[in-house]
Scaffold this motif. Structure first.
Motif, PDB file in Angstrom:
ATOM      1  N   PRO A  75     -30.191 -25.309  31.479  1.00 52.18           N
ATOM      2  CA  PRO A  75     -29.061 -26.183  31.795  1.00 52.18           C
ATOM      3  C   PRO A  75     -29.528 -27.369  32.610  1.00 52.18           C
ATOM      4  O   PRO A  75     -30.633 -27.375  33.166  1.00 52.18           O
ATOM      5  CB  PRO A  75     -28.140 -25.272  32.614  1.00 52.18           C
ATOM      6  CG  PRO A  75     -29.066 -24.292  33.268  1.00 52.18           C
ATOM      7  CD  PRO A  75     -30.211 -24.088  32.298  1.00 52.18           C
ATOM      8  N   VAL A 131     -29.361 -28.003  27.639  1.00 48.21           N
ATOM      9  CA  VAL A 131     -27.930 -28.284  27.738  1.00 48.21           C
ATOM     10  C   VAL A 131     -27.696 -29.433  28.709  1.00 48.21           C
ATOM     11  O   VAL A 131     -28.291 -29.463  29.797  1.00 48.21           O
ATOM     12  CB  VAL A 131     -27.183 -27.010  28.206  1.00 48.21           C
ATOM     13  CG1 VAL A 131     -25.719 -27.305  28.481  1.00 48.21           C
ATOM     14  CG2 VAL A 131     -27.321 -25.907  27.159  1.00 48.21           C
ATOM     15  N   THR A 148     -23.606 -21.890  33.342  1.00 46.04           N
ATOM     16  CA  THR A 148     -24.590 -21.259  32.468  1.00 46.04           C
ATOM     17  C   THR A 148     -25.177 -20.017  33.129  1.00 46.04           C
ATOM     18  O   THR A 148     -25.374 -18.978  32.478  1.00 46.04           O
ATOM     19  CB  THR A 148     -25.709 -22.252  32.115  1.00 46.04           C
ATOM     20  OG1 THR A 148     -25.144 -23.406  31.485  1.00 46.04           O
ATOM     21  CG2 THR A 148     -26.721 -21.627  31.163  1.00 46.04           C
ATOM     22  N   THR A 183     -23.306 -24.579  26.327  1.00 52.35           N
ATOM     23  CA  THR A 183     -24.071 -23.338  26.378  1.00 52.35           C
ATOM     24  C   THR A 183     -23.653 -22.411  25.240  1.00 52.35           C
ATOM     25  O   THR A 183     -24.494 -21.803  24.565  1.00 52.35           O
ATOM     26  CB  THR A 183     -23.873 -22.647  27.737  1.00 52.35           C
ATOM     27  OG1 THR A 183     -24.482 -23.443  28.766  1.00 52.35           O
ATOM     28  CG2 THR A 183     -24.496 -21.259  27.762  1.00 52.35           C
TER      29      THR A 183
END
Length: 496
Positions: A182, A155, A190, A164
């Protein structure tokens, strides 16, 4: 200045097999507030060894998660959506502090879109159907969709909360387990989602969160032989490296990469609507969006009138503390990125571009510690670097055209093909351009509209595969063809 309450509690460790734990080497990453540079948290660093542990946990969890009735997987996603909605104030503060998004945007767009996405795929979990194929007489051939297995999701830092949900929603609805990384710059929302997933009852190992650097944890996700698919959102350069690393086990790869969105305003456009929509297209989230309308292509007869209003609007945008509800534009997400965006101002000037407004950090002393860039408008030529390369900031390049053919040539004059917009009252022209523009998405008399039911993705250097909708469920599954001999009489192939 009205401020929201202080930062709420949130996890700072890795989530592996249902347990919050330190990384293998015990290191941490300092997560900073881009508004004032202050540290928000020390978050655990995941190494390749931690990714290995996460993949092992996801692989152990996969058989039971896959076997769970689809409506039960969907029920958990719907419970998660409810939990996120109930946690809106906390998540919005986390996102605003971590990314620089104005709190008003987090409350009105980021969190609601996240909730909507999980609700959509919660409902989608038991809606994905197979098919029956007409084949030879006497045979039944049916095709079913099966989950891939362990999915690696990476992400980016520009919309971490929303992206997410875009990754987890379809992957989990389809029956996969996930290892998600993340960005090391913006991991906080996240991590909070992971905590909420535990609270609503997701089984251990179904979701694993590894907060680490791309060159280590991200690289290991891309190359790991136990991962069947990688879903990545980020830069085109990193996307290429992920494809190369994925060749170790020929895993499926989905890439949502950069963009250089053309936003065409024709002479017959509703000018006030086009000015407002074009400002949202480039200045929302400080221009840090792959689908941003970063090339403003104006018909020459309305260019001056349009720019008079557009420049005035840009200069009126309120920069400030993301936690102030009056702020319309916050800081860019990191100092390094601020420097990169400002460097393109000099690139534009070197090639003869005309900076109409902005092009600098604000002089306001109250904003000096933040990673701000003023809304920047530059007139240039189609072959200039600022009209070809993704700046990824509040920086729009203005180009002009005389004919429809010239507008189309400019629009299709880059290697990107993600989003595109056009403003016109001519319905025939609108549909013709929608068909001819080289892009995965086209907006007519609007820009940057997204919905969980509508496929999102690009072509060319903007990547391949699709987020959202039925297309996303297909991306996270594989087709299996099953042949059944019902009453076919098959003569011996070999005769003796």
């Amino acid at each position: 200045m009205a401020r929201i309450d202080p930062l709420p509690a949130f996890p700072t460790k890795l989530l592996i097999d249902g347990k919050w734990c330190d990384g293998a080497d015990g290191g941490t990453i300092t997560v900073a507030n881009p508004f004032d540079g202050e540290a928000l948290a020390e978050v655990a660093i995941a190494t390749a060894a931690d990714v290995d542990r996460a993949v092992e946990a996801a692989a152990r969890a996969f058989p039971a998660w896959r076997a769970l009735a689809a409506h039960d997987r969907g029920r958990l996603l719907l419970k998660l959506a409810d939990a996120i909605e109930a946690d809106t104030a906390n998540l919005a503060r986390l996102e605003a502090l971590d990314t620089g998004h104005p709190i008003r945007d987090c409350l009105s767009l980021d969190v609601p879109r996240t909730v909507l996405c999980f609700r959509y795929f919660g409902g989608m979990a038991d809606k994905l159907e197979g098919s029956v194929v007409p084949v030879d007489a006497g045979f039944l051939n049916y095709v079913e969709r099966e989950p891939i297995g362990v999915v690696g999701a990476i992400v980016p830092w520009n919309f971490p909360l929303m992206f997410t949900s875009w990754k987890l929603g379809p992957a989990l609805a389809a029956g996969n387990t996930v290892v998600i990384k993340p960005s090391e710059i913006t991991p906080l929302s996240t991590l909070r989602i992971g905590e909420l997933m535990q609270q609503v009852g997701f089984p251990d190992g179904v979701i694993n969160i590894v907060t680490g650097y791309g060159h280590d944890a991200g690289q290991r996700i891309a190359e790991h032989p136990g991962i069947g698919k990688v879903a990545f959102t980020g830069s085109t350069a990193t996307g290429r490296r992920i494809v190369e690393a994925s060749a170790t086990n020929l895993k499926k790869v989905q890439l949502e990469l950069g963009g250089k969105g053309p936003n065409i305003v024709f002479a017959d456009a509703n000018l006030p609507a086009a000015v407002g929509g074009s400002a949202f297209a480039i200045f929302h989230n400080q221009g840090q969006a792959c689908i941003a309308g970063s090339r403003l292509i104006l018909h020459e007869t309305i260019a001056d009138a349009f720019l008079e209003k557009f420049v005035a609007l840009a200069r009126s945008i309120r920069l400030g503390d993301p936690l102030d509800p009056q702020t319309e534009m916050g800081p860019l997400t990191s100092r390094l990125h601020q420097e990169r965006v400002l460097s393109f101002v000099e690139v534009a000037r070197e090639q003869g571009g005309d900076v109409l407004t902005g092009g600098r950090a604000p002089v306001n002393a109250a904003l000096a510690a933040g990673c701000f860039v003023e809304p920047t408008i530059v007139r240039a030529q189609p072959d200039h670097r600022v009209a070809q390369e993704e700046v990824f900031g509040p920086f729009v390049t203005v180009l002009t055209f005389r004919t429809d053919e010239e507008a189309l040539a400019i629009a299709n004059g880059t290697e990107y093909g993600l989003g595109a917009g056009l403003w016109t009252q001519d319905i025939t022209r609108a549909h013709r351009f929608a068909k001819q523009i080289h892009a995965g998405m086209v907006w007519i008399n609007s820009y940057k509209r997204v919905h969980p039911g509508s496929p999102f993705g690009g072509v060319g250097r903007s990547g391949y595969g699709r987020e959202m909708g039925f297309e996303a469920m297909r991306e996270y599954t594989v087709a299996k063809s099953v042949w059944v001999n019902v009453d076919a009489q098959i003569p011996p192939f070999y005769r003796r």
